[in-house]
Design a protein around this motif. Structure first.
Motif, short mmCIF file in Angstrom:
data_model
loop_
_atom_site.label_atom_id
_atom_site.label_comp_id
_atom_site.label_asym_id
_atom_site.label_seq_id
_atom_site.Cartn_x
_atom_site.Cartn_y
_atom_site.Cartn_z
N SER A 198 47.80 -2.03 75.01
CA SER A 198 46.40 -2.00 74.58
C SER A 198 45.75 -0.65 74.89
O SER A 198 44.97 -0.14 74.09
CB SER A 198 45.61 -3.15 75.19
N ARG A 203 43.10 -0.53 71.98
CA ARG A 203 42.83 -1.92 71.61
C ARG A 203 42.10 -2.58 72.77
O ARG A 203 42.42 -2.36 73.93
CB ARG A 203 44.16 -2.64 71.33
N TYR A 230 41.34 -4.94 75.53
CA TYR A 230 42.34 -5.62 76.36
C TYR A 230 42.41 -7.11 76.07
O TYR A 230 41.40 -7.80 76.00
CB TYR A 230 42.03 -5.38 77.84
N ASP A 231 43.64 -7.59 75.91
CA ASP A 231 43.85 -9.00 75.61
C ASP A 231 44.89 -9.64 76.53
O ASP A 231 45.50 -10.65 76.19
CB ASP A 231 44.24 -9.20 74.14
N ASP A 269 33.89 -8.02 79.39
CA ASP A 269 34.17 -9.05 78.40
C ASP A 269 33.61 -8.58 77.07
O ASP A 269 32.40 -8.44 76.92
CB ASP A 269 33.53 -10.37 78.84
N ARG A 295 38.02 -8.92 71.48
CA ARG A 295 39.23 -8.93 72.31
C ARG A 295 40.48 -8.91 71.42
O ARG A 295 40.59 -9.68 70.47
CB ARG A 295 39.22 -10.17 73.20
N GLY A 296 41.41 -8.01 71.75
CA GLY A 296 42.68 -7.93 71.03
C GLY A 296 42.65 -7.06 69.79
O GLY A 296 43.70 -6.76 69.22
N ARG A 297 41.47 -6.63 69.36
CA ARG A 297 41.35 -5.79 68.16
C ARG A 297 41.25 -4.32 68.58
O ARG A 297 40.78 -4.01 69.66
CB ARG A 297 40.12 -6.20 67.36
#
Length: 196
Positions: free
Chosen positions: A15, A20, A22-23, A77, A82-84
């Motif tokens: 990430s 990205r 963070y996921d 948060d 998240r994840g993108r």
């Protein structure tokens, strides 16, 4: 009484490499090898704490640190982002990204505003200023940023102007909520060149 806080950013992970959000991904092989090579280079500490994330826990373990998970040191948060990647979010929601980067109180992504993160980390740092000895903290990059913002009484708008590279140490020394900053340097061990 002097308090010392050494903040260590996590080793490289997919990430971080891909910009990205963070996921929960782990550190990558190169990041883990560099952390293992840097084991033993950090100063001795009275206490060690770790952000509650996979990559911070793995970085601490690779550095040979046995730290307690500190929920108050969780990263930012970012809600539905998240994840993108930042590019993906920027293409889909350009106005939202602009607002997020310029307004520390904005949380239109459904997560935590930068201002709240800075306040949360500031409360932790205030407690640390009354704690004798050194604290080692393996924390997310945004936690390092928020700590510096609070320690130097910077406006929260300075948050995104602070770059935190993987596997670096940022040191604060202070007492009575007044801090001096030693800017981050890379953690290197005797075998660091072997992993380049």
């Amino acid at each position: 009484m002097t308090s010392r806080v050494t903040l260590v950013s996590p080793a490289m992970s997919p990430s971080l490499r891909q910009a990205r959000f963070y996921d929960g991904d782990p550190v990558d092989d190169i990041g883990a090898a560099r952390a293992r090579a840097a084991a033993g280079t950090l100063p001795a500490a009275v206490r060690t704490v770790v952000s509650p994330s996979t990559r911070c826990a793995q970085t601490a373990a690779a550095l040979g640190l046995d730290g307690l998970e500190a929920p108050e040191l969780a990263g930012l948060d970012v809600g539905r982002w998240r994840g993108r990647t930042l590019d993906e979010v920027g293409a889909a929601e350009p106005e939202a990204v602009t607002r997020w980067l310029s307004d520390p109180g904005w949380a239109g992504h459904g997560g935590e505003p930068v201002q709240r993160l800075c306040e949360r980390i500031g409360r932790w740092l205030d407690v640390m200023s009354d704690t004798d000895g050194r604290t080692l903290a393996v924390v997310e990059p945004e936690v390092v940023r928020a700590t510096v913002v609070h320690a130097l009484a910077l406006p929260a708008t300075a948050f995104w102007r602070l770059d935190v590279t993987p596997l670096t140490a940022t040191e604060l020394t202070g007492r009575h909520r007044r801090w001096n900053l030693r800017l981050g340097g890379p953690l290197t061990g005797p075998d660091a060149s072997a992993t380049n």
